[in-house]
Design an enzyme around this catalytic site. Structure first.
Site, PDB file in Angstrom:
ATOM      1  NE  ARG A 182      12.095  -7.873  -6.407  1.00  0.00           N
ATOM      2  CZ  ARG A 182      12.539  -9.113  -6.264  1.00  0.00           C
ATOM      3  NH1 ARG A 182      13.802  -9.410  -6.536  1.00  0.00           N
ATOM      4  NH2 ARG A 182      11.740 -10.077  -5.852  1.00  0.00           N
ATOM      5  CG  HIS A 233       8.989 -10.783  -1.371  1.00  0.00           C
ATOM      6  ND1 HIS A 233       8.305 -10.520  -2.547  1.00  0.00           N
ATOM      7  CD2 HIS A 233      10.055 -11.570  -1.731  1.00  0.00           C
ATOM      8  CE1 HIS A 233       8.928 -11.120  -3.554  1.00  0.00           C
ATOM      9  NE2 HIS A 233       9.981 -11.762  -3.081  1.00  0.00           N
ATOM     10  CD  GLN A 246       9.143 -16.214  -2.437  1.00  0.00           C
ATOM     11  OE1 GLN A 246       9.704 -15.759  -3.421  1.00  0.00           O
ATOM     12  NE2 GLN A 246       8.872 -17.510  -2.310  1.00  0.00           N
ATOM     13  CG  ASP A 282      15.309 -13.939   2.905  1.00  0.00           C
ATOM     14  OD1 ASP A 282      15.993 -14.363   1.945  1.00  0.00           O
ATOM     15  OD2 ASP A 282      14.673 -12.869   2.864  1.00  0.00           O
ATOM     16  CB  CYS A 319      11.980 -16.303  -0.655  1.00  0.00           C
ATOM     17  SG  CYS A 319      13.360 -15.306  -0.050  1.00  0.00           S
ATOM     18  NE  ARG A 330       7.006 -14.933  -6.084  1.00  0.00           N
ATOM     19  CZ  ARG A 330       8.040 -14.090  -6.182  1.00  0.00           C
ATOM     20  NH1 ARG A 330       9.227 -14.470  -5.778  1.00  0.00           N
ATOM     21  NH2 ARG A 330       7.875 -12.876  -6.663  1.00  0.00           N
TER      22      ARG A 330
END
Ligand code: CP
Ligand code: NVA
Length: 307
Positions: free
Chosen positions: A103, A130, A133, A221, A261, A289
């Site tokens: 990440r 991402h 996700q 988000d 998320c 996930r």
């Protein structure tokens, strides 16, 4: 010599034919039907240049459930934080582990890691995308709406890493996607061009109310992503009309579900009554996930076939 391996930097690293098989594998993992331990004797290095709750724990637990180990590396503790080059780090890690999850900020860093490391590299979030996700999100759509083919998706808010991966998913899997973004906060032009080239039903609009008409999935988000904290005040102004609340949900399809998320900011991008309400599927989404990342690790690191 570089051993043959595949990376997962973006959703398109799996083909249109492979993605449904990957979802099926993840579903067998969720149901408990899948009991193999293809990571036995294998290790995953996890480099986190940004904070994480879900990604860290789901990869750690997922690797253990598959028989392997996972090793958390943060810039506070490893030499990357003191400037050791990414390619040197990748070459060294590849002598110890059979996969690297990272990440980080610049997507170019993960591409460099993938180009120099001799083991699979998995994108655990960059500023650009991402993918783990969004595959978990699509898995959640399958779980709750019986499939994604007839599930138009509305993205509300920032054209960020999550929005970019949703665009890719729509292009590869063939569901309609409307993104409502304020001017200046549109998704990445390269991802939009990828979707247009694929003939995808992807459209950027300004008005959230336009985006949600007919949508069966409403998702959003945070207004300021990790690394954008100094922009928070300006973003609160820019995104003031981009909250997912009961009024917006009432304009979508009757059976619409809400996804996020996480982490979420109640009262900013989503109202508490929506994220904590009956249409929200955010906890199943977070659980997924684990299942989708186990499927990804089993294929990339464990030799599991997609069939
Ligand atoms: N959604 C997500 O990636 O969460 P974390 O930042 O907690 O890993
Ligand atoms: N867009 C958010 C996602 C967090 C999981 C960020 O990059 O911070």
């Amino acid at each position: 010599m570089t051993a043959p391996h595949r990376d997962f930097l973006n959703i398109r690293d799996f083909s249109r034919d492979e993605l449904p098989l990957l979802f099926s594998l993840a579903e067998r993992m969720r149901s408990g039907e899948y009991t193999a331990r293809p990571l036995t004797g294998k290790a995953l290095a996890m480099i986190f240049m940004k904070a994480s709750t879900r990604t860290r724990v789901s990869f750690e637990v997922g690797a253990a459930q598959l028989g392997g180990t996972a090793h958390f590396l943060s810039p506070r503790d490893v030499q990357l934080g003191r400037g050791e080059p990414v390619p040197d780090t990748a070459r060294v890690l590849a002598r110890y582990v059979q996969g690297i999850m990272i990440r980080t900020f610049a997507h170019a860093d993960i591409e460099l890691l993938a180009a120099t490391g001799d083991v699979p590299v998995i994108n655990g979030l960059t500023d650009l995308s991402h993918p783990c996700q969004v595959l978990a999100d699509v898995l959640t759509v399958r779980q709750h709406l019986g499939g994604y083919e007839n599930a138009p998706v509305a993205w509300i808010g920032d054209g960020n890493n999550m929005a970019n991966s949703w665009i890719e998913a729509a292009a590869l899997l063939g569901f309609p996607l409307r993104l409502a973004c304020p001017e200046g906060y549109e998704p990445d032009a390269g991802f939009l061009a990828y979707a247009m080239d694929a003939g995808a039903d992807v459209q950027v609009v300004r008005d959230p109310r336009e985006a949600v008409v007919g949508a069966r999935v409403i998702t959003t988000d945070v207004w300021a992503s990790m690394g954008q904290e100094v922009e928070q005040a300006a973003r609160v102004v820019a995104f003031a009309d981009y909250q997912v609340n009961a009024d917006l949900m009432s304009r979508a399809a009757r059976d619409a579900i809400f996804l996020h998320c996480l982490p979420a900011h109640r009262g900013e991008e989503v109202s508490a009554e929506v994220i904590d309400g009956p249409q929200s599927r955010v906890w199943d989404e977070a659980e997924n996930r684990l299942h989708i990342q186990k499927a990804i690790m089993a294929v990339l690191m464990g030799g599991e076939a997609l069939r």
